[in-house]
Enzyme design. Sequence first.
Site, PDB file in Angstrom:
ATOM      1  N   HIS A 161       5.346  61.531  -7.888  1.00 29.00           N
ATOM      2  CA  HIS A 161       5.558  62.804  -7.450  1.00 29.00           C
ATOM      3  C   HIS A 161       4.725  63.849  -8.258  1.00 29.00           C
ATOM      4  CE1 HIS A 161       8.553  62.049  -4.494  1.00 29.00           C
ATOM      5  NE2 HIS A 161       9.031  60.983  -5.278  1.00 29.00           N
ATOM      6  N   ASP A 369      -0.216  70.756 -10.586  1.00 30.02           N
ATOM      7  CA  ASP A 369       1.047  70.408  -9.876  1.00 30.02           C
ATOM      8  C   ASP A 369       0.739  69.047  -8.778  1.00 30.02           C
ATOM      9  OD1 ASP A 369       3.827  70.551  -9.483  1.00 30.02           O
ATOM     10  OD2 ASP A 369       3.767  72.806  -8.835  1.00 30.02           O
TER      11      ASP A 369
END
Length: 474
Positions: A161, A369
């Site tokens: 993730h 991110d």
Amino acid sequence: MEFDPMSRLIVISNRVSAPKGQSGAQGGLAVAFQAALREYRGIWFGWSGEPTDEFTGQINFQRSEGVTTATVDLEAQDIDEYYNGYANRTLWPLFHYRIDLAEFERGFEDGYQRVNERFADTVRPLIEQDDVVWVQDYHMIPLGHELRKRGCNNRMGFFLHIPWPPRRLLSSLPHAAELVTTLLAYDVIGFHTDEWLEAFRDYVTLDLGATMSEDGTIHLGDRSVKAIACPIGIDTKEFVEAATSTSARLTYRRMRDSADGRDLIVGVDRLDYSKGLEERFLGYERFLVDHPEQRKEVFLLQIAPPSRGEVGSYQRIRATLDALSGRINGAYADIDWVPIRYVNQGFPRHVLAGIYRAARIGLVTPLRDGMNLVAKEYVAAQDPEDPGVLILSRFAGAAEQMKDAVLVNPYSAEEMSDAIVQALAMPKDERIRRWRALMDGIEEKDVLWWRRRFTQELMGDDDSLAVAEQDKGA
């Protein structure tokens, strides 16, 4: 292994989120897993978040709303070395390109390996012959390898993730080759973006000597692994409903009243150095300096709940932001206006949805991110007749999908200032056009699509995407 409709899905993650009922606020990832576990009669296994004096492997089972969770407690040393140490002081900064903050300590690495072995020992008896195992995130990279050593021949997948770093950066990690090799114990490995996928392929082919087929399958020794890009989404339908709920409308009116006719710029981020909050404040300050006529026409609401307070780098970023927001407010505030409202607490999703809907600009500017779901939530919360503008970092994983946002370099204060000016002046027809294109993307590839896309590869279920489309239309 061909997909067996009777197979269970075993989800394994660092933390487990039990269902909280209709009134509870839960993230889209938890909702997606719970839907999958209900569909496949599965189990969600992981750390309880609680300490224990001595690790016994005792499992706490709970069942709620058709979902079975199984959790274990960890010793204080395990938490310090595995979680606060290797996961969050070694892997997290390194994978977010912050090698300057990464701490390479043998004790951390040993604790990380020890906890993954303990998880493998504990969860292995729960896994039946036809079960399919899906492991989540950087906390548990070697878990699949440990399960294989314990005789687990099931189909196993892993999803990362966070970003995957370039091979030269990853090579700074002691025993990087050994750690990455353990990933090849999985049958399917997922990443959010093509960039992270390509970086992984570069490492395994150039540093490990793996080969790759035309379909992207990676081969090393007797292992063949499918690596895919599979961007996560939000529960778009649920978030749209949250944004128009009674509580969200109350929050919306509250924000409009407190704005007193000014335009709201909102940022919502966990307090983390990867989120670019210091650079965001400096970019906003540059806007105030370059456009003094706009000063009392806007304000920035930055919501930043603290996290990982035991880690020194997180303590430093909090102190930096406290000082920076105080300096900017001291320099530019007036008796009836404060340029930054800086709030160190979290809010329920329906409250955030109301805040997003009230905001003229969503400022999402991480330095790096894996995805960033705040960007997608901001878009989903907008009024279709008068939407706000998303300003998004080029270095967020979401930028690969959300090209109709105003994309910026978060390191450039000038570029961020210019983007704020552009967003404030943007005509309604352009705002609607950009919003519609963004909304189409997050509706098409929502969290259900992500879950179905990955399990299709993992289970060999050719019908899974079709079922996802049916579920979305239901």
